[in-house]
Design a protein around this motif. Sequence first.
Motif: not given
Length: 183
Positions: A23-25, A56-63, A158-161
């Motif tokens: 669901l969140p994915l 930019d590529a980081t977001f597609g891995i982290v999220w 940590a990521w949100l911070t």
Amino acid sequence: MSSISLPPILLELPRNAVVAILLPLVLGSLSAYPTNKIVDGPWYRGLKHPSFEPPDATFGIVWPILYASMGWASHLAIKAYEQDLSDSSRMDAYTGLKLYWIQLGLNLVWTPIFFFAKQIGLAMVDLVALTGTVYGMTFVLHNATNGKTTLFLAPYCAWLTFASCVNFGFWYLNRGRSGFKDE
């Protein structure tokens, strides 16, 4: 917070581990998908970017990892809620589930606020509320799940911070600029 009851569907969805993770994915992917054009467009490229902004590529891995982790944490929370716990632990699990749904909503509206409405300052307000909600959720679920959810939620905190710092950097560097929507 305890006087507000969750609709039964919001308790039902995380019971199934696959649904809890997907669901969140799916919702996160749907929220972020249309941003590619904006990121490659003149408004975003014309912004001053903080030097510590990740590639930019980081977001597609982290999220996807964070969405799956928060989904799993919601599954652990509902399992804790359904166990024979003390009243206070059961209330913590329920409160954590409320905070889960609130944070998911705050998470999903950040992208349209930042990229579509181009309201970087308002996105920052949303992100601060999101970060505080996730820290609160992590704290109350830690108690209710004997720390099981903390392993999955601490990276999100940590990521949100870090993301708050990046968002602030965008706002700070671009305030008062011509064509900047938050003027």
